[in-house]
Enzyme design. Structure first.
Site, PDB file in Angstrom:
ATOM      1  CE1 TYR A 115      -4.698   3.259   1.571  1.00  0.00           C
ATOM      2  CE2 TYR A 115      -2.313   3.445   1.619  1.00  0.00           C
ATOM      3  CZ  TYR A 115      -3.483   2.908   2.129  1.00  0.00           C
ATOM      4  OH  TYR A 115      -3.444   2.035   3.180  1.00  0.00           O
ATOM      5  CG  HIS A 138      -0.633  -5.424   2.353  1.00  0.00           C
ATOM      6  ND1 HIS A 138      -0.106  -4.198   2.726  1.00  0.00           N
ATOM      7  CD2 HIS A 138      -1.974  -5.233   2.258  1.00  0.00           C
ATOM      8  CE1 HIS A 138      -1.081  -3.316   2.863  1.00  0.00           C
ATOM      9  NE2 HIS A 138      -2.229  -3.910   2.576  1.00  0.00           N
ATOM     10  CG  HIS A 147      -8.255  -5.250   7.119  1.00  0.00           C
ATOM     11  ND1 HIS A 147      -8.989  -5.104   5.956  1.00  0.00           N
ATOM     12  CD2 HIS A 147      -7.665  -4.041   7.346  1.00  0.00           C
ATOM     13  CE1 HIS A 147      -8.830  -3.867   5.494  1.00  0.00           C
ATOM     14  NE2 HIS A 147      -8.052  -3.200   6.319  1.00  0.00           N
ATOM     15  CG  ASP A 171      -2.176  -0.916   0.923  1.00  0.00           C
ATOM     16  OD1 ASP A 171      -2.226  -1.556  -0.142  1.00  0.00           O
ATOM     17  OD2 ASP A 171      -3.056  -0.983   1.799  1.00  0.00           O
ATOM     18  CG  HIS A 226      -4.515  -5.363   5.049  1.00  0.00           C
ATOM     19  ND1 HIS A 226      -4.983  -4.628   3.992  1.00  0.00           N
ATOM     20  CD2 HIS A 226      -5.424  -6.369   5.244  1.00  0.00           C
ATOM     21  CE1 HIS A 226      -6.121  -5.162   3.558  1.00  0.00           C
ATOM     22  NE2 HIS A 226      -6.412  -6.212   4.306  1.00  0.00           N
ATOM     23  CB  VAL A 227      -4.367  -3.820  10.632  1.00  0.00           C
ATOM     24  CG1 VAL A 227      -5.062  -3.183  11.840  1.00  0.00           C
ATOM     25  CG2 VAL A 227      -5.044  -5.134  10.260  1.00  0.00           C
ATOM     26  CG  HIS A 228      -5.046   1.684   7.883  1.00  0.00           C
ATOM     27  ND1 HIS A 228      -6.066   2.227   7.143  1.00  0.00           N
ATOM     28  CD2 HIS A 228      -4.294   0.964   7.011  1.00  0.00           C
ATOM     29  CE1 HIS A 228      -5.940   1.851   5.874  1.00  0.00           C
ATOM     30  NE2 HIS A 228      -4.865   1.085   5.779  1.00  0.00           N
ATOM     31  CG  ASN A 288      -5.666  -3.695   0.173  1.00  0.00           C
ATOM     32  OD1 ASN A 288      -4.732  -3.624   0.969  1.00  0.00           O
ATOM     33  ND2 ASN A 288      -6.737  -2.920   0.261  1.00  0.00           N
TER      34      ASN A 288
END
Length: 433
Positions: free
Chosen positions: A180, A294, A304, A177, A333-335, A210
């Site tokens: 964006y 990721h 997620h 990522d 992935h997890v912010h 993703n």
């Protein structure tokens, strides 16, 4: 490069697509800072190199990547003194189309052999007006690795990049990522200009997330078009047949860059490549073995949960990493940030990998702030804040990990731990699954 008439089309689609996602995602994300767009500077013309970034190729080479609007030579001149270029190399040029967008000329040139821990000055193409420089990593430990995921292009991204720049790191690792852009291709150009001040000075090694897929039903059915064209990683050198997964070595560290969004099951090309790559690892040469992916295999955030890229990939590949004694697995992935104890198959295991989620670089979607309670036994530290990490591999047995929270634009160390390589643990030498 940017086609102004298509920007609104992309923006409208992105708005609808993002609105749909927010309708179906069950967790709330607080607002991020404003989006940051970096236009082409007025003092650059259509032949000027821009979006310059570098990446490691083997033990003593570097890939220089840049974009020009016009066709210019894929040539790099370089040397160890400013303005004095004793060496040169040539490479390749490509471009791509995405719906109505056409990229600029994307150049890739591999230079070397290079000396370790040396500053090189270089110019790209036929333009000597813009001189860049980079420092090669040391050939031996210690080494400092910067770590950030889900970077994006916001005010928080700017803070994160500023903090990383001040850390005097050797190599940047990014588990997916990046820009964006999400279908709006000109945002890839903006991202390239945003990170150029750092990415042109130190090698950036990335894998996909993703937000790099960018597969558009019917109209653009190929995945990773922009990512593969713009961020060429050294997959060929590691025996991989895909830019989506590869490995490399730096100082005393062997790094696995895995692909969450390509086939990973038993018998897949990625699985067979990983099995072969791990079989070739020489822990006498690279006592540290780390992996990047990721989608996190372990996660106590509501965000997620239960995705195939996490659950099924862990089931398929965790055994390979456990048998190889992989020391640390980093994910995005997890912010938010989360560090786990050594774990295998969902349980604490002294010979398992330490899993660390670092998907908090500064993305526009905000933070994932809702955690599952009570906290699982395997979760050691978790916090929903933007920031970045640093791994200082001190020697063959010891490394120091710190996570730096973006606290009012200051990098505050909020979590730290000394880690011991599994290679020096006699209890893990001959373990069996």
């Amino acid at each position: 490069m940017a086609v102004s008439g298509t920007f609104l089309v992309f923006a409208l689609f992105a708005f609808v697509f993002t609105h749909f996602l927010h309708c179906v995602i069950s967790y709330d994300r607080p607002s991020s800072r404003d989006f940051v767009s970096v236009p082409l500077p007025n003092d650059l013309d259509s032949s000027s190199p821009q979006q310059v970034h570098i990446s490691l190729v083997g033990a003593n080479k570097m890939r220089i990547s840049w974009i020009t609007e016009d066709k210019t030579p894929a040539k790099v001149e370089y040397g160890t003194s400013s303005g004095v270029y004793n060496f040169s190399a040539t490479g390749s040029t490509n471009s791509y189309k995405y719906l109505l967008y056409k990229s600029g000329e994307i150049h890739n040139v591999v230079i070397g052999p290079l000396n370790p821990q040396t500053v090189y000055y270089y110019c790209c193409g036929s333009n000597r007006v813009r001189e860049f420089s980079f420092r090669t990593p040391s050939s031996q430990l210690p080494i400092k690795l910067a770590m950030v995921g889900d970077l994006g292009q916001t005010g928080w991204t700017n803070s994160t990049l500023k903090h990383i720049a001040s850390s005097n790191y050797d190599v940047m690792l990014l588990p997916g990522d990046l820009s964006y852009a999400d279908f709006i291709q000109p945002l890839w150009d903006s991202f390239g200009r945003l990170v150029e001040p750092l990415a042109s000075k130190r090698p950036w090694m990335v894998t996909q997330g993703n937000h790099e897929v960018e597969k558009f039903p019917v109209l653009h059915t190929k995945s990773f078009t922009s990512y593969n064209a713009r961020w060429h990683m050294p997959f060929e050198e590691s025996g991989s047949d895909s830019n989506l997964y590869y490995s490399f070595e730096v100082s005393g560290v062997h790094v696995l860059m895995l692909g969450s969004y390509t086939d990973f099951g038993n018998g897949s090309d990625q699985y067979k490549w990983l099995e072969a790559d791990l079989a070739k690892v020489d822990r006498n040469k690279t006592p540290w073995l780390i992996a990047l992916v990721h989608a996190p295999w372990y996660n106590t955030n509501f965000a997620h949960q239960g995705e195939d890229e996490s659950v099924e990939m862990r089931k398929a590949m965790e055994g390979l990493l456990y048998s190889a004694r992989v020391d640390i697995v980093f994910a995005g992935h997890v912010h938010a940030y989360e560090r786990f104890t050594r774990v295998y198959d969902g349980k604490p295991n002294a010979c398992g990998s330490v899993h660390i989620t670092i998907g908090d670089g500064g993305n526009r979607e905000g933070l994932a702030s809702k955690y599952i309670d009570p906290k699982a036994e395997i979760s050691v530290f978790r916090e929903a804040s933007f920031g970045h990490g640093q791994l200082v591999v001190v020697n063959a047995s010891d490394a120091f990990w710190t996570w730096h929270r973006n606290d009012d634009d200051e990098p505050v160390v909020a979590d730290s731990v000394w880690l011991r390589s599994l290679e020096v643990d006699p209890n893990c030498k001959n373990m069996q699954i």
